[in-house]
Design a protein around this motif. Structure first.
Motif, PDB file in Angstrom:
ATOM      1  N   MET A   1       0.817  -1.187   0.000  1.00  0.00           N
ATOM      2  CA  MET A   1       0.000   0.000   0.000  1.00  0.00           C
ATOM      3  C   MET A   1       0.865   1.257   0.000  1.00  0.00           C
ATOM      4  SD  MET A   1      -3.224   0.592   2.349  1.00  0.00           S
ATOM      5  CE  MET A   1      -4.310   1.900   2.139  1.00  0.00           C
ATOM      6  N   GLU A   2       1.980   1.237   0.712  1.00  0.00           N
ATOM      7  CA  GLU A   2       2.874   2.383   0.745  1.00  0.00           C
ATOM      8  C   GLU A   2       3.478   2.650  -0.625  1.00  0.00           C
ATOM      9  OE1 GLU A   2       5.787   2.245   3.820  1.00  0.00           O
ATOM     10  OE2 GLU A   2       4.337   1.573   5.291  1.00  0.00           O
ATOM     11  N   ALA A   3       3.710   1.601  -1.379  1.00  0.00           N
ATOM     12  CA  ALA A   3       4.272   1.766  -2.715  1.00  0.00           C
ATOM     13  C   ALA A   3       3.291   2.474  -3.625  1.00  0.00           C
ATOM     14  CB  ALA A   3       4.654   0.411  -3.298  1.00  0.00           C
ATOM     15  N   GLU A   4       2.000   2.299  -3.340  1.00  0.00           N
ATOM     16  CA  GLU A   4       0.986   2.924  -4.170  1.00  0.00           C
ATOM     17  C   GLU A   4       0.851   4.419  -3.873  1.00  0.00           C
ATOM     18  OE1 GLU A   4      -2.654   0.808  -3.761  1.00  0.00           O
ATOM     19  OE2 GLU A   4      -1.726  -1.114  -4.262  1.00  0.00           O
ATOM     20  N   GLU A   5       1.153   4.787  -2.659  1.00  0.00           N
ATOM     21  CA  GLU A   5       1.054   6.197  -2.290  1.00  0.00           C
ATOM     22  C   GLU A   5       2.185   6.965  -2.953  1.00  0.00           C
ATOM     23  OE1 GLU A   5       0.895   6.862   1.878  1.00  0.00           O
ATOM     24  OE2 GLU A   5      -0.506   5.217   2.206  1.00  0.00           O
ATOM     25  N   LYS A   6       1.801   8.040  -3.605  1.00  0.00           N
ATOM     26  CA  LYS A   6       2.818   8.864  -4.259  1.00  0.00           C
ATOM     27  C   LYS A   6       3.347   9.879  -3.263  1.00  0.00           C
ATOM     28  CE  LYS A   6       1.204   8.535  -8.960  1.00  0.00           C
ATOM     29  NZ  LYS A   6       0.800   9.242 -10.150  1.00  0.00           N
ATOM     30  N   LYS A   7       4.621  10.114  -3.361  1.00  0.00           N
ATOM     31  CA  LYS A   7       5.236  11.112  -2.504  1.00  0.00           C
ATOM     32  C   LYS A   7       4.771  12.481  -2.975  1.00  0.00           C
ATOM     33  CE  LYS A   7       9.705  12.250  -0.580  1.00  0.00           C
ATOM     34  NZ  LYS A   7      11.144  12.000  -0.641  1.00  0.00           N
ATOM     35  N   GLN A   8       4.225  13.262  -2.059  1.00  0.00           N
ATOM     36  CA  GLN A   8       3.737  14.578  -2.438  1.00  0.00           C
ATOM     37  C   GLN A   8       4.912  15.508  -2.707  1.00  0.00           C
ATOM     38  OE1 GLN A   8       0.988  16.279   0.273  1.00  0.00           O
ATOM     39  NE2 GLN A   8      -0.596  14.776  -0.138  1.00  0.00           N
ATOM     40  N   LYS A   9       4.739  16.313  -3.753  1.00  0.00           N
ATOM     41  CA  LYS A   9       5.778  17.255  -4.129  1.00  0.00           C
ATOM     42  C   LYS A   9       5.822  18.388  -3.111  1.00  0.00           C
ATOM     43  CE  LYS A   9       7.513  19.483  -8.219  1.00  0.00           C
ATOM     44  NZ  LYS A   9       7.263  19.821  -9.612  1.00  0.00           N
ATOM     45  N   ARG A  10       7.010  18.745  -2.718  1.00  0.00           N
ATOM     46  CA  ARG A  10       7.181  19.807  -1.736  1.00  0.00           C
ATOM     47  C   ARG A  10       6.865  21.160  -2.369  1.00  0.00           C
ATOM     48  NH1 ARG A  10      12.643  20.284   1.810  1.00  0.00           N
ATOM     49  NH2 ARG A  10      11.653  21.293   3.564  1.00  0.00           N
ATOM     50  N   ARG A  11       6.135  21.978  -1.652  1.00  0.00           N
ATOM     51  CA  ARG A  11       5.785  23.302  -2.146  1.00  0.00           C
ATOM     52  C   ARG A  11       7.024  24.185  -2.204  1.00  0.00           C
ATOM     53  NH1 ARG A  11       2.236  26.797   1.360  1.00  0.00           N
ATOM     54  NH2 ARG A  11       3.530  28.525   0.788  1.00  0.00           N
ATOM     55  N   ARG A  12       7.161  24.957  -3.279  1.00  0.00           N
ATOM     56  CA  ARG A  12       8.314  25.827  -3.456  1.00  0.00           C
ATOM     57  C   ARG A  12       8.300  26.929  -2.405  1.00  0.00           C
ATOM     58  NH1 ARG A  12      11.666  26.382  -7.797  1.00  0.00           N
ATOM     59  NH2 ARG A  12      12.826  28.315  -7.870  1.00  0.00           N
ATOM     60  N   ARG A  13       9.423  27.095  -1.745  1.00  0.00           N
ATOM     61  CA  ARG A  13       9.538  28.118  -0.711  1.00  0.00           C
ATOM     62  C   ARG A  13      10.497  29.207  -1.164  1.00  0.00           C
ATOM     63  NH1 ARG A  13      11.460  24.794   4.273  1.00  0.00           N
ATOM     64  NH2 ARG A  13      12.783  23.915   2.670  1.00  0.00           N
ATOM     65  N   LYS A  14      10.329  30.385  -0.603  1.00  0.00           N
ATOM     66  CA  LYS A  14      11.243  31.490  -0.885  1.00  0.00           C
ATOM     67  C   LYS A  14      11.998  31.814   0.385  1.00  0.00           C
ATOM     68  CE  LYS A  14       8.786  33.547  -4.643  1.00  0.00           C
ATOM     69  NZ  LYS A  14       9.015  34.584  -5.586  1.00  0.00           N
ATOM     70  N   PHE A  15      13.278  32.139   0.219  1.00  0.00           N
ATOM     71  CA  PHE A  15      14.125  32.451   1.358  1.00  0.00           C
ATOM     72  C   PHE A  15      14.717  33.837   1.183  1.00  0.00           C
ATOM     73  CE2 PHE A  15      14.207  27.856   0.728  1.00  0.00           C
ATOM     74  CZ  PHE A  15      13.814  27.410   1.974  1.00  0.00           C
ATOM     75  N   THR A  16      14.868  34.545   2.291  1.00  0.00           N
ATOM     76  CA  THR A  16      15.454  35.879   2.233  1.00  0.00           C
ATOM     77  C   THR A  16      16.951  35.764   1.968  1.00  0.00           C
ATOM     78  OG1 THR A  16      15.941  35.948   4.599  1.00  0.00           O
ATOM     79  CG2 THR A  16      13.757  36.753   3.895  1.00  0.00           C
ATOM     80  N   ASP A  17      17.512  36.863   1.498  1.00  0.00           N
ATOM     81  CA  ASP A  17      18.957  36.886   1.263  1.00  0.00           C
ATOM     82  C   ASP A  17      19.723  36.677   2.569  1.00  0.00           C
ATOM     83  OD1 ASP A  17      18.554  37.309  -1.438  1.00  0.00           O
ATOM     84  OD2 ASP A  17      18.794  39.487  -1.312  1.00  0.00           O
ATOM     85  N   GLU A  18      19.176  37.192   3.659  1.00  0.00           N
ATOM     86  CA  GLU A  18      19.828  37.046   4.965  1.00  0.00           C
ATOM     87  C   GLU A  18      19.848  35.581   5.405  1.00  0.00           C
ATOM     88  OE1 GLU A  18      17.260  39.292   4.463  1.00  0.00           O
ATOM     89  OE2 GLU A  18      18.552  41.053   4.286  1.00  0.00           O
ATOM     90  N   PHE A  19      18.749  34.883   5.172  1.00  0.00           N
ATOM     91  CA  PHE A  19      18.686  33.469   5.523  1.00  0.00           C
ATOM     92  C   PHE A  19      19.715  32.682   4.717  1.00  0.00           C
ATOM     93  CE2 PHE A  19      17.171  29.136   4.851  1.00  0.00           C
ATOM     94  CZ  PHE A  19      16.918  28.721   6.149  1.00  0.00           C
ATOM     95  N   LYS A  20      19.770  32.952   3.404  1.00  0.00           N
ATOM     96  CA  LYS A  20      20.724  32.259   2.539  1.00  0.00           C
ATOM     97  C   LYS A  20      22.154  32.538   2.984  1.00  0.00           C
ATOM     98  CE  LYS A  20      17.810  32.440  -1.589  1.00  0.00           C
ATOM     99  NZ  LYS A  20      17.696  32.972  -2.956  1.00  0.00           N
ATOM    100  N   ALA A  21      22.442  33.814   3.282  1.00  0.00           N
ATOM    101  CA  ALA A  21      23.788  34.185   3.713  1.00  0.00           C
ATOM    102  C   ALA A  21      24.165  33.472   5.004  1.00  0.00           C
ATOM    103  CB  ALA A  21      23.887  35.698   3.881  1.00  0.00           C
TER     104      ALA A  21
END
Length: 115
Positions: A1-21
């Motif tokens: 049954m787990e094989a039948e369940e599709k992995k849900q696509k992760r929602r695209r997130r945005k990150f601030t320049d400060e977070f990236k730095a």
């Protein structure tokens, strides 16, 4: 049954320049492992890897030949300018191909004198 369940696509997130730095600093300046930083900050390793590689390029330490951020911005600006300049002759040609607008002969203006 787990094989039948599709992995849900992760929602695209945005990150601030400060977070990236901050994330990049953990890897480059503090010597943390990228996989550890990605896991702790709930990032995909590929996203963090792109940010780290871009910062290495900006610092002049890239071994991959990645373009610096300033160079990428200038390149984008020049490409846009080039597109606009290539369009100008076409626009001028189209403008000149149009028939001249008909101009009505001047009509005398009647002025009523009150008097």
């Amino acid at each position: 049954m787990e094989a039948e369940e599709k992995k849900q696509k992760r929602r695209r997130r945005k990150f601030t320049d400060e977070f990236k730095a901050g994330a990049v600093s953990l890897v480059l300046d503090q010597g943390k492992l990228p996989s550890e930083v990605a896991r702790n900050l709930d990032l995909t390793p590929s996203s963090l890897g792109h940010w780290v590689e871009q910062e290495r390029a900006d610092r002049g330490k890239s071994k991959r030949g990645t373009l610096t951020t300033d160079y990428k911005e200038e390149l984008a600006r020049l490409r846009k300018e080039n597109r606009e300049l290539r369009m100008e002759p076409e626009l001028l040609k189209n403008y000149l191909a149009r028939p001249a607008p008909s101009v009505a002969p001047e009509t005398p203006v009647l002025v009523a004198l009150a008097g």
